[in-house]
Scaffold this motif. Sequence first.
Motif, PDB file in Angstrom:
ATOM      1  N   TYR A   1      -1.974   0.307  -5.856  1.00 55.20           N
ATOM      2  CA  TYR A   1      -1.083   0.032  -4.721  1.00 55.20           C
ATOM      3  C   TYR A   1       0.148   0.928  -4.763  1.00 55.20           C
ATOM      4  O   TYR A   1       0.631   1.379  -3.727  1.00 55.20           O
TER       5      TYR A   1
ATOM      6  N   ILE B   1       4.439  -5.757   9.370  1.00 57.94           N
ATOM      7  CA  ILE B   1       4.180  -4.363   9.770  1.00 57.94           C
ATOM      8  C   ILE B   1       3.014  -4.297  10.770  1.00 57.94           C
ATOM      9  O   ILE B   1       2.753  -3.249  11.342  1.00 57.94           O
TER      10      ILE B   1
ATOM     11  N   PHE C   1      -4.580  12.500   1.428  1.00 57.82           N
ATOM     12  CA  PHE C   1      -3.272  11.850   1.497  1.00 57.82           C
ATOM     13  C   PHE C   1      -2.591  11.793   0.134  1.00 57.82           C
ATOM     14  O   PHE C   1      -1.379  11.693   0.033  1.00 57.82           O
ATOM     15  N   TYR C   2      -3.402  11.807  -0.904  1.00 58.57           N
ATOM     16  CA  TYR C   2      -2.853  11.592  -2.241  1.00 58.57           C
ATOM     17  C   TYR C   2      -2.407  12.897  -2.898  1.00 58.57           C
ATOM     18  O   TYR C   2      -2.783  13.982  -2.469  1.00 58.57           O
TER      19      TYR C   2
ATOM     20  N   ARG D   1       1.747   5.198  13.340  1.00 56.00           N
ATOM     21  CA  ARG D   1       3.159   5.581  13.351  1.00 56.00           C
ATOM     22  C   ARG D   1       3.375   6.991  12.811  1.00 56.00           C
ATOM     23  O   ARG D   1       4.481   7.497  12.862  1.00 56.00           O
ATOM     24  N   LEU D   2       2.328   7.572  12.238  1.00 53.16           N
ATOM     25  CA  LEU D   2       2.487   8.903  11.652  1.00 53.16           C
ATOM     26  C   LEU D   2       2.803   9.929  12.733  1.00 53.16           C
ATOM     27  O   LEU D   2       2.110   9.996  13.750  1.00 53.16           O
TER      28      LEU D   2
ATOM     29  N   ASN E   1       0.248   3.955  -5.888  1.00 54.85           N
ATOM     30  CA  ASN E   1      -0.160   5.274  -5.399  1.00 54.85           C
ATOM     31  C   ASN E   1      -0.422   5.276  -3.904  1.00 54.85           C
ATOM     32  O   ASN E   1      -0.108   6.248  -3.215  1.00 54.85           O
ATOM     33  N   PHE E   2      -1.001   4.187  -3.434  1.00 56.46           N
ATOM     34  CA  PHE E   2      -1.274   4.098  -2.001  1.00 56.46           C
ATOM     35  C   PHE E   2       0.035   4.161  -1.207  1.00 56.46           C
ATOM     36  O   PHE E   2       0.182   4.964  -0.279  1.00 56.46           O
ATOM     37  N   TRP E   3       1.004   3.337  -1.593  1.00 54.78           N
ATOM     38  CA  TRP E   3       2.260   3.297  -0.849  1.00 54.78           C
ATOM     39  C   TRP E   3       3.062   4.578  -1.046  1.00 54.78           C
ATOM     40  O   TRP E   3       3.747   5.033  -0.124  1.00 54.78           O
ATOM     41  N   THR E   4       2.944   5.162  -2.247  1.00 54.58           N
ATOM     42  CA  THR E   4       3.623   6.448  -2.474  1.00 54.58           C
ATOM     43  C   THR E   4       3.086   7.487  -1.487  1.00 54.58           C
ATOM     44  O   THR E   4       3.852   8.252  -0.890  1.00 54.58           O
ATOM     45  N   ALA E   5       1.751   7.494  -1.323  1.00 52.68           N
ATOM     46  CA  ALA E   5       1.145   8.448  -0.392  1.00 52.68           C
ATOM     47  C   ALA E   5       1.609   8.179   1.038  1.00 52.68           C
ATOM     48  O   ALA E   5       1.952   9.107   1.772  1.00 52.68           O
ATOM     49  N   VAL E   6       1.649   6.902   1.401  1.00 51.69           N
ATOM     50  CA  VAL E   6       2.070   6.556   2.770  1.00 51.69           C
ATOM     51  C   VAL E   6       3.502   7.034   3.011  1.00 51.69           C
ATOM     52  O   VAL E   6       3.810   7.636   4.056  1.00 51.69           O
TER      53      VAL E   6
ATOM     54  N   VAL F   1       8.147   2.170   7.141  1.00 52.59           N
ATOM     55  CA  VAL F   1       6.967   1.535   7.744  1.00 52.59           C
ATOM     56  C   VAL F   1       7.417   0.157   8.202  1.00 52.59           C
ATOM     57  O   VAL F   1       7.735  -0.707   7.384  1.00 52.59           O
ATOM     58  N   GLY F   2       7.464  -0.047   9.500  1.00 52.27           N
ATOM     59  CA  GLY F   2       7.993  -1.312  10.030  1.00 52.27           C
ATOM     60  C   GLY F   2       9.446  -1.475   9.588  1.00 52.27           C
ATOM     61  O   GLY F   2      10.257  -0.564   9.741  1.00 52.27           O
TER      62      GLY F   2
ATOM     63  N   TYR G   1       4.707  10.708   3.989  1.00 51.29           N
ATOM     64  CA  TYR G   1       4.663  11.208   5.365  1.00 51.29           C
ATOM     65  C   TYR G   1       5.587  10.461   6.334  1.00 51.29           C
ATOM     66  O   TYR G   1       5.711  10.829   7.481  1.00 51.29           O
ATOM     67  N   GLN G   2       6.164   9.369   5.892  1.00 47.99           N
ATOM     68  CA  GLN G   2       7.115   8.643   6.750  1.00 47.99           C
ATOM     69  C   GLN G   2       8.139   7.917   5.881  1.00 47.99           C
ATOM     70  O   GLN G   2       7.840   7.520   4.762  1.00 47.99           O
TER      71      GLN G   2
END
Lengths: 265, 264
Positions: free
Chosen positions: B36, B196, A200-201, A54-55, B38-43, B50-51, B46-47
Amino acid sequence: MIKEISFYFKIWLSFAQKSFAKSFYNRVSSILFLIGKIVRGIVAFTFFFSIFSRLTVNVSGYGLKEIILYFLIYNILVSLSDFLFREVYEFRAKVVSGDLDLVLTKPISPLFNCLLTGADPLDLLIVLLLIIAMIVFLLLNFSVSLSMFLLFIICFVLAMLIQTAFYISVMAFGIIFLEVDHIIGIYRDIQFLAEVPIRFYKSFFQFVLTYIVPVGIAVAVPVEVLIGLFNLKNILVFSFVSLFYFMLSLYFWNYALKKYSSASS
Amino acid sequence: MKLIITITKITFSEYLAYRMNFILWRFRNFLYLFFYYNFWTAVYTYQKQVGNYNKQEIFFYFIMSFVITDIVFSSKLFKLASYINSGVLNQYLLYPVSVFKLMTVEEVVDKTFNTFFSLIEILLFIYLFKIEVFLKIDFYYIAVFILSLFCALVLYYFISLCISLLGFWTNSVWAPRFLTFILINSLSGSFFPLDILPKSVFELINALPFSVLVYLPIQILQGKVSLDFALVKISIAFVWVILFFFLSLFMWKKGLKSYTALGV
């Protein structure tokens, strides 16, 4: 030196044969285990694919194709480590029961014995499948010169050195604190972060995954060699970090052995 | 009551016997949250979406999945398989308390400990990372959420029991347990919201009983499903509970007949 390597390779083969025979003896269990690993891999892939397909932006040179390649190489690295270092999961039991005494009295390196004698054939099968998938994907989507591929192999070996350093440190920690499982668990959680490229981080986390727990750089550098995002500085830093952590883990192991009290034997 | 107090004391002293193990276990849980986050913060850098989830909703989801996973999946039933294989089950059969009563109390005590520590970790995490949690406070939704959580607990209990009872017929219970663990962890929504995933994959997973364990309770709490739909899903889950209950009963009766107390 070559004689010694050949000697240890023969021992490794002998232990691997026993592990393989054990797995073939428990065929049903092995199949269930394999199915579990494949399901986990497929779900993880579908999850990451759902997010990154989706990016709409290209993140520091990573598009969907690069991320898929990254995912495959990450899994090869992790599965190869599982294949080679499965014996580490038995280490705590050896320390707690005092069976480590028996290992220490054998005429082979205790480090080798505790680290490498439990090769898991199911992980080998997964590694082979992943390597095939990676090569096919690479050929279909990227053009990589032979020199770059050789550089990738060198970086991958350095990445394995980081993985080895971690497993050695876990065993050293296990001798001192009688704890292995949760340390491996924490490392696996950190590895989860490295399942997506460290670019990404935010910079703090990039630093952590590069220098403190270098699992991020361990996957990122080999991948970036293949996709043409690498630079010489990164490779030098990576070489230094992997060698440093490997040497440090050996030092830690020797230190821990001196602290081993053989309490339960 | 005496039984509960005794088991609580034993469980607590078990935790304290290997203190480093206990500390690392809880520390790992906290790290898990941090990772988690940090992971979702990174995701979400950029968007925006998500779903069906914006950033706040996904944070709420993973916080709740952390708590629910700890409550539902914490279990000591796996020990039953080793008791059967090693012959220790004999002792339990001779106790004046039924083995199931004993194990159920152990389960409840263990889950209470887990819930207690999870809540502390979650509150600390929310405080440290200043996460805004928006909860749909509606009496009916909360009631249905509790019902779905109860259903998840009971369903997981009987699934776990069935796997452990395989110990009557095989020494390698670890393999089916591993497969079940993977299936439940991957397909229950404990790592990410299932919707998602691509629609066809989601519908396939949703047809299995595992999504009831984590995904459904959170969906109810977030108000993302209607009450009618939730009740239908819970009813289906209860059918699964009944199926696994009778299966475990059948396995226990059959297993006891073939039990030879090998290893004693």
